[in-house]
Write a protein that holds these residues in place. Structure first.
Motif, PDB file in Angstrom:
ATOM      1  N   VAL A 189       0.850  -1.179   0.000  1.00 40.15           N
ATOM      2  CA  VAL A 189       0.000   0.000   0.000  1.00 40.15           C
ATOM      3  C   VAL A 189       0.889   1.233   0.000  1.00 40.15           C
ATOM      4  O   VAL A 189       1.713   1.419   0.893  1.00 40.15           O
ATOM      5  CB  VAL A 189      -0.958   0.031   1.214  1.00 40.15           C
ATOM      6  N   ILE A 190       0.735   1.980  -1.011  1.00 37.84           N
ATOM      7  CA  ILE A 190       1.519   3.212  -1.072  1.00 37.84           C
ATOM      8  C   ILE A 190       0.712   4.317  -0.424  1.00 37.84           C
ATOM      9  O   ILE A 190      -0.358   4.706  -0.909  1.00 37.84           O
ATOM     10  CB  ILE A 190       1.902   3.564  -2.526  1.00 37.84           C
ATOM     11  N   LYS A 191       1.233   4.702   0.710  1.00 40.15           N
ATOM     12  CA  LYS A 191       0.510   5.724   1.448  1.00 40.15           C
ATOM     13  C   LYS A 191       0.865   7.114   0.943  1.00 40.15           C
ATOM     14  O   LYS A 191       2.023   7.436   0.745  1.00 40.15           O
ATOM     15  CB  LYS A 191       0.837   5.621   2.937  1.00 40.15           C
ATOM     16  N   VAL A 192      -0.137   7.861   0.779  1.00 39.78           N
ATOM     17  CA  VAL A 192       0.081   9.230   0.343  1.00 39.78           C
ATOM     18  C   VAL A 192      -0.077  10.116   1.579  1.00 39.78           C
ATOM     19  O   VAL A 192      -1.139  10.182   2.181  1.00 39.78           O
ATOM     20  CB  VAL A 192      -0.906   9.646  -0.764  1.00 39.78           C
ATOM     21  N   PHE A 193       1.023  10.712   1.950  1.00 41.47           N
ATOM     22  CA  PHE A 193       0.999  11.506   3.165  1.00 41.47           C
ATOM     23  C   PHE A 193       0.585  12.956   2.935  1.00 41.47           C
ATOM     24  O   PHE A 193       0.416  13.705   3.853  1.00 41.47           O
ATOM     25  CB  PHE A 193       2.356  11.457   3.858  1.00 41.47           C
TER      26      PHE A 193
END
Ligand SMILES: [Zn+2]
Length: 83
Positions: A12-16
Protein backbone atom coordinates in the motif's frame (compact mmCIF):
# COMPACT_ATOMS: atom_id res chain seq x y z
CA UNK A 1 -9.00 -20.24 16.54
CA UNK A 2 -7.59 -20.32 13.11
CA UNK A 3 -5.00 -17.75 12.39
CA UNK A 4 -3.73 -17.44 8.92
CA UNK A 5 -0.17 -16.32 9.11
CA UNK A 6 2.03 -15.03 6.41
CA UNK A 7 -0.64 -13.76 4.17
CA UNK A 8 0.78 -11.79 1.40
CA UNK A 9 0.20 -8.21 2.19
CA UNK A 10 -0.51 -5.95 -0.64
CA UNK A 11 1.84 -3.09 -0.97
CA UNK A 12 0.00 0.00 0.00
CA UNK A 13 1.52 3.21 -1.07
CA UNK A 14 0.51 5.72 1.45
CA UNK A 15 0.08 9.23 0.34
CA UNK A 16 1.00 11.51 3.17
CA UNK A 17 0.09 14.64 1.37
CA UNK A 18 -2.85 15.92 3.30
CA UNK A 19 -5.41 18.08 1.72
CA UNK A 20 -5.28 21.15 3.81
CA UNK A 21 -7.91 23.78 3.77
CA UNK A 22 -6.45 26.65 1.89
CA UNK A 23 -8.46 29.22 3.70
CA UNK A 24 -8.83 29.03 7.44
CA UNK A 25 -11.03 30.74 9.91
CA UNK A 26 -9.73 33.96 11.40
CA UNK A 27 -9.58 34.16 15.19
CA UNK A 28 -10.02 37.91 15.05
CA UNK A 29 -13.00 38.50 12.79
CA UNK A 30 -14.33 34.95 12.53
CA UNK A 31 -14.47 34.90 8.75
CA UNK A 32 -13.08 32.08 6.68
CA UNK A 33 -10.52 34.36 5.18
CA UNK A 34 -7.26 33.53 6.85
CA UNK A 35 -4.28 32.23 4.94
CA UNK A 36 -1.01 30.97 6.24
CA UNK A 37 1.95 31.56 4.00
CA UNK A 38 5.39 30.26 4.61
CA UNK A 39 7.54 33.31 4.28
CA UNK A 40 10.88 31.68 5.05
CA UNK A 41 12.29 28.38 6.28
CA UNK A 42 11.11 29.00 9.78
CA UNK A 43 8.55 31.74 9.60
CA UNK A 44 5.00 31.84 8.42
CA UNK A 45 2.89 34.87 7.75
CA UNK A 46 -0.68 34.60 8.87
CA UNK A 47 -2.92 36.95 6.94
CA UNK A 48 -6.60 37.64 6.97
CA UNK A 49 -8.26 39.06 3.90
CA UNK A 50 -11.18 40.50 5.84
CA UNK A 51 -9.75 42.29 8.85
CA UNK A 52 -6.24 42.74 7.43
CA UNK A 53 -4.64 40.86 10.25
CA UNK A 54 -0.98 40.13 9.56
CA UNK A 55 1.06 38.14 12.04
CA UNK A 56 4.48 36.65 11.59
CA UNK A 57 4.66 33.38 13.40
CA UNK A 58 7.57 30.96 13.91
CA UNK A 59 6.98 27.87 11.83
CA UNK A 60 9.83 25.40 11.52
CA UNK A 61 9.98 23.73 8.14
CA UNK A 62 9.06 20.29 9.43
CA UNK A 63 5.83 21.46 10.99
CA UNK A 64 2.55 21.09 9.24
CA UNK A 65 0.87 24.31 8.31
CA UNK A 66 -2.27 23.22 10.09
CA UNK A 67 -0.33 22.60 13.32
CA UNK A 68 1.14 26.05 13.15
CA UNK A 69 -2.32 27.47 12.60
CA UNK A 70 -3.82 25.51 15.48
CA UNK A 71 -1.09 26.66 17.81
CA UNK A 72 -1.53 30.22 16.69
CA UNK A 73 -5.28 30.17 17.29
CA UNK A 74 -4.70 28.57 20.67
CA UNK A 75 -2.30 31.30 21.70
CA UNK A 76 -4.70 33.96 20.55
CA UNK A 77 -7.45 32.41 22.65
CA UNK A 78 -5.20 32.23 25.66
CA UNK A 79 -4.21 35.83 25.21
CA UNK A 80 -0.58 35.05 24.50
CA UNK A 81 -0.78 36.74 21.15
CA UNK A 82 -2.52 40.04 20.82
CA UNK A 83 -4.23 40.58 17.52
ZN1 LIG B 1 -9.90 38.36 10.17
Amino acid sequence: MLVIMGRKRRKVIKVFKKTLPKILSCPKCGNISLILERSSEDTATIKCGMCKLIVKYPAPKRRETIDVYNEFVDKVHRGEIQI
